[in-house]
Every structure is written in C-alpha cells, then in structure tokens.
Design a protein around this motif. Structure first.
Motif, short mmCIF file in Angstrom:
data_model
loop_
_atom_site.label_atom_id
_atom_site.label_comp_id
_atom_site.label_asym_id
_atom_site.label_seq_id
_atom_site.Cartn_x
_atom_site.Cartn_y
_atom_site.Cartn_z
N PHE A 1 0.93 -1.06 -0.15
CA PHE A 1 0.09 -0.02 0.13
C PHE A 1 0.88 1.20 -0.02
CE2 PHE A 1 -2.11 -3.40 2.20
CZ PHE A 1 -3.25 -3.46 1.53
N ARG A 2 0.96 1.82 -1.38
CA ARG A 2 1.73 2.95 -1.16
C ARG A 2 3.31 2.46 -1.27
NH1 ARG A 2 -0.72 8.57 1.50
NH2 ARG A 2 -2.79 8.13 1.27
N ASN A 3 4.27 2.95 -0.37
CA ASN A 3 5.47 2.29 -0.26
C ASN A 3 5.59 1.27 0.87
OD1 ASN A 3 6.37 3.68 -2.60
ND2 ASN A 3 7.20 5.39 -1.33
N VAL A 4 4.38 0.85 1.53
CA VAL A 4 4.33 0.07 2.81
C VAL A 4 4.17 -1.19 2.30
CG1 VAL A 4 3.30 -0.29 5.00
CG2 VAL A 4 3.60 2.09 4.03
N GLU A 5 5.03 -2.12 2.29
CA GLU A 5 4.70 -3.49 2.05
C GLU A 5 4.59 -4.27 3.39
OE1 GLU A 5 6.95 -6.09 -1.09
OE2 GLU A 5 8.12 -6.73 0.63
N LEU A 6 3.54 -5.18 3.34
CA LEU A 6 3.30 -5.92 4.43
C LEU A 6 3.74 -7.29 3.93
CD1 LEU A 6 -0.46 -4.98 5.34
CD2 LEU A 6 1.64 -3.82 5.97
N LYS A 7 4.50 -8.16 5.01
CA LYS A 7 5.27 -9.42 4.68
C LYS A 7 4.03 -10.53 4.56
CE LYS A 7 9.49 -8.01 4.51
NZ LYS A 7 10.20 -8.10 3.14
N LEU B 1 -3.18 4.82 4.01
CA LEU B 1 -4.37 5.35 4.85
C LEU B 1 -5.28 4.41 4.69
CD1 LEU B 1 -5.54 7.57 6.45
CD2 LEU B 1 -6.36 8.61 4.32
N PHE B 2 -5.98 3.90 5.80
CA PHE B 2 -6.86 2.97 5.71
C PHE B 2 -8.09 3.88 6.47
CE2 PHE B 2 -4.52 -1.30 6.67
CZ PHE B 2 -3.79 -0.89 5.15
N LEU C 1 -14.02 7.20 -1.43
CA LEU C 1 -12.94 7.00 -0.78
C LEU C 1 -11.70 6.77 -1.62
CD1 LEU C 1 -14.02 5.27 2.62
CD2 LEU C 1 -13.52 7.62 2.35
N LYS C 2 -11.90 5.96 -2.45
CA LYS C 2 -10.69 5.68 -3.46
C LYS C 2 -10.06 6.73 -4.03
CE LYS C 2 -10.58 2.41 -6.56
NZ LYS C 2 -11.06 1.48 -7.47
N GLN C 3 -11.24 7.61 -4.45
CA GLN C 3 -10.95 8.82 -5.27
C GLN C 3 -10.05 10.00 -4.51
OE1 GLN C 3 -14.54 10.29 -6.46
NE2 GLN C 3 -14.98 8.50 -7.98
N LEU D 1 -6.89 1.22 1.81
CA LEU D 1 -7.74 -0.04 2.02
C LEU D 1 -8.98 0.55 3.16
CD1 LEU D 1 -6.91 -3.36 2.81
CD2 LEU D 1 -8.03 -2.01 4.79
N VAL D 2 -10.11 -0.12 2.57
CA VAL D 2 -11.61 -0.07 3.51
C VAL D 2 -11.55 -1.20 4.33
CG1 VAL D 2 -13.73 0.38 3.74
CG2 VAL D 2 -12.52 1.22 1.80
N ASP D 3 -11.49 -1.04 5.64
CA ASP D 3 -11.74 -2.00 6.67
C ASP D 3 -13.19 -2.06 7.08
OD1 ASP D 3 -11.58 -3.44 9.06
OD2 ASP D 3 -10.16 -2.04 10.08
#
Length: 350
Positions: free
Chosen positions: A8-14, A220-221, A246-248, A253-255
């Motif tokens: 998400f953006r530059n944030v990589e979750l393993k 941003l979630f 919200l995407k716009q 991500l929408v939780d």
C-alpha cells in the motif's frame, strides 16, 4: 495467499495477517505505558504482518473512557514512538494507529455512561443520545466540526512523526464519524446533514486533512461499519458508494466491520459474519478491503483470500488468545514467516 506480501503506497506487508485495533482501557491521561509496549511488541514477535494500535483519541473528549489512549499531545506521541521503534528494529511487522473520536459514545466505563463530573460532555452531529437514558450530547456547531477535522489532522501529524506505517481513520461502530454518516444519528440541516453527500462530508474532510500530513511511506486505511442493522439506517450499498469515493480521496484500504451505532440492533453473530460486507465492497467498489469478525483459523483466513472476498485478514480475539497466530499459521501451511532468531530452536512444523 496469507503469506504473500502486499503493498500500500510504499508500505509492504510481509503477510496478510493484521492485528485489529482493540481498546485496552489501560492508559492514564491517554499515555501508553509498559503494558502497551509488551502487548503490541509481542504480536510483532509473533510474525503479524500489520499491527494496528487501539482507537486513539484525537482530543480528550474523543476517548471512550478515561483510560483510553490519546494522541493530542506530543508526550503521548513520544510514548507511542518507543513502541514503533522497537517493532521496526526487532521484527518485520509494520505498525499502524487508529485515529478516533467517540462522539456521543464517550465518557463511559464498562459500557455505562459516567457522570459528567467524572467524565465530560459528549459531542455529536445532532442532539441524539446513543441510549435514551444517557445525557443529550452537544450538537457540534459548524465551527466545531471544522475544529474536529483539525484534531484529526494534528493527530496524523504526530503519528507520522512517531514513525507509524499506517494510519486508520475510525469511521465505524457508532463513533463520531459514523454518527455523521448515519441518517439515524445525523438530522442536521446544514451542509453536514440531510442527503448522502452531506453526511459523508465530515469523513471526506478528515481524510483529506489527514492525507495532507502523509507521504508515500505512510498508507491510509478507513474502518467503516458495512451496515448498522437498522431500517432506514446506513447499509452495505451506502458502504459501496462511499468506498468508491474514498478511493478517489487516496484511501488505500477499507476495513469493513459493522454495527455499533444503533442501541439494541439485532445482529446474528457467527464465524465470519462480516466477511460478506467486505466482499461486496471489494467487488462492487473495486476497493481493497480488510475482513474482520470471528475469523479464528488459518484455513478460514486463507479461504477468504482465495475467494477474493478481502485483501487483508483482521483478527481480534484470536490474536489476544494467541500472539503467535501468524507464525503458527505459517507452520501449518509450510510457509515462510518472521520468527525471532532467539527462538529459532522452536521453529518446527510438526
């Protein structure tokens, strides 16, 4: 898929395991302490892809109880930074924070509203209490609504400075932003009430203000209630429409949770009962979503991902019971997952 990275953006979750934000009611003056350090760091040691800190008040009245976490002062942010730095230094986990305002559901203890002398005057979009026996909340003026947007903005600034990888805006469970979204709790006649576009305005202003404090290194979630289980209330079709918007506005991500805004709402609780809401939002709004709600097994989580119902798996009670859920799931599936090098002698799959 559970152990496939996602970005998400530059944030990589393993991996796709997320520790869902859960209030711990263990702060004094909104300050995190040693309990919170151990609580959150242990889940990072357990291999969780993303840890999201509990609902954190953007102002004193934004807390649910006197013992909830806050981020309206620099001192509070500094306490949280210690947790962030340890997670970054001693695990592969990413760490986020949920920015929140309780609105009319604040000033409570054990789900009972406490006297204003012990708590505070609650605020809301309209003068409608959550429970008929509770105090009537103060209806925010236009100027005060704008002030609340700034509270979220400043909280995001502190969170970014503290090093958080993800910021989640809490717009679910009947708290302030959800109160604006719902026609059952928002009967304003100005630009923040009435039609759908007006009722989502406060959330969008918060999202835009928070995004001004973020760069590509912080995702941003937004957490929403997919439905509030009430006739003429907020429903899953509203959630789909909102998620497209919200995407716009650069929400990553929408939780998708549910409920919380209508006292006495009838909810049929069962394993994975909220997953269909996340699935509908994901597939109809073409938005990345998180699924939450009585997800307890590795097999259940993997099936949700394989069926394309969500992109992340948020677990709450299960990760309280088992901080090592992610790494143990990797043993079951014969997948790679972070495991502390100090514990390698215990890294077995049988």
């Amino acid at each position: 898929m559970l152990y496939t990275p996602i970005k998400f953006r530059n944030v990589e979750l393993k991996n796709r395991w997320v520790m869902s934000p859960m209030c711990m009611y263990s702060c004094e003056n909104g300050l995190a302490n040693d309990f919170h350090f151990v609580h959150y760091v242990s889940r990072a040691q357990g291999g969780t892809g993303l840890i999201i800190l509990e609902a954190t008040g953007v102002e004193p009245r934004g807390r649910i109880t006197n013992h909830c976490m806050g981020i309206w002062t620099d001192e509070q942010a500094e306490k949280l930074q210690k947790i962030v730095e340890f997670v970054h230094s001693h695990s592969e986990s990413k760490i986020g924070i949920q920015l929140a305002h309780s609105g009319r559901k604040g000033s409570t203890w054990n789900n009972v509203q406490i006297p204003v002398e012990e708590g505070w005057e609650t605020v809301a979009p309209s003068s409608i209490p959550y429970h008929p026996k509770e105090r009537i909340p103060h209806a925010l003026t236009l100027e005060e609504v704008k002030e609340q947007v700034q509270h979220f903005k400043l909280a995001a600034r502190r969170a970014a400075a503290a090093g958080f990888d993800v910021i989640e805006i809490h717009a679910a469970h009947g708290y302030l932003i959800h109160q604006f979204l719902s026609p059952l709790s928002n009967i304003r006649t100005d630009e923040y009430g009435g039609n759908f576009e007006n009722r989502i305005r406060f959330l969008l202003e918060v999202v835009d203000a928070v995004n001004e404090e973020l760069d590509e290194n912080i995702a941003l979630f937004v957490r929403i209630s997919g439905t509030e289980y009430a006739e003429n209330g907020w429903n899953v079709d509203d959630s789909v429409t909102l998620s497209k918007i919200l995407k716009q506005h650069k929400v990553d991500l929408v939780d998708v949770s549910s409920g919380g805004n209508i006292h006495g709402a009838k909810i049929e609780v069962r394993a994975g009962y909220q997953v269909p809401f996340a699935s509908k939002v994901r597939n109809e709004a073409e938005a990345e979503t998180g699924a939450v709600g009585l997800i307890t097994t590795t097999e259940q989580a993997e099936e949700i991902l394989q069926k394309g119902e969500a992109d992340l798996i948020f677990i709450a009670r299960e990760i309280l019971r088992n901080p090592y859920k992610a790494v143990q799931g990797s043993f079951e599936m014969d997948e790679d997952c972070f495991f502390p090098h100090q514990y390698l002698r215990a890294k077995i799959s049988t």
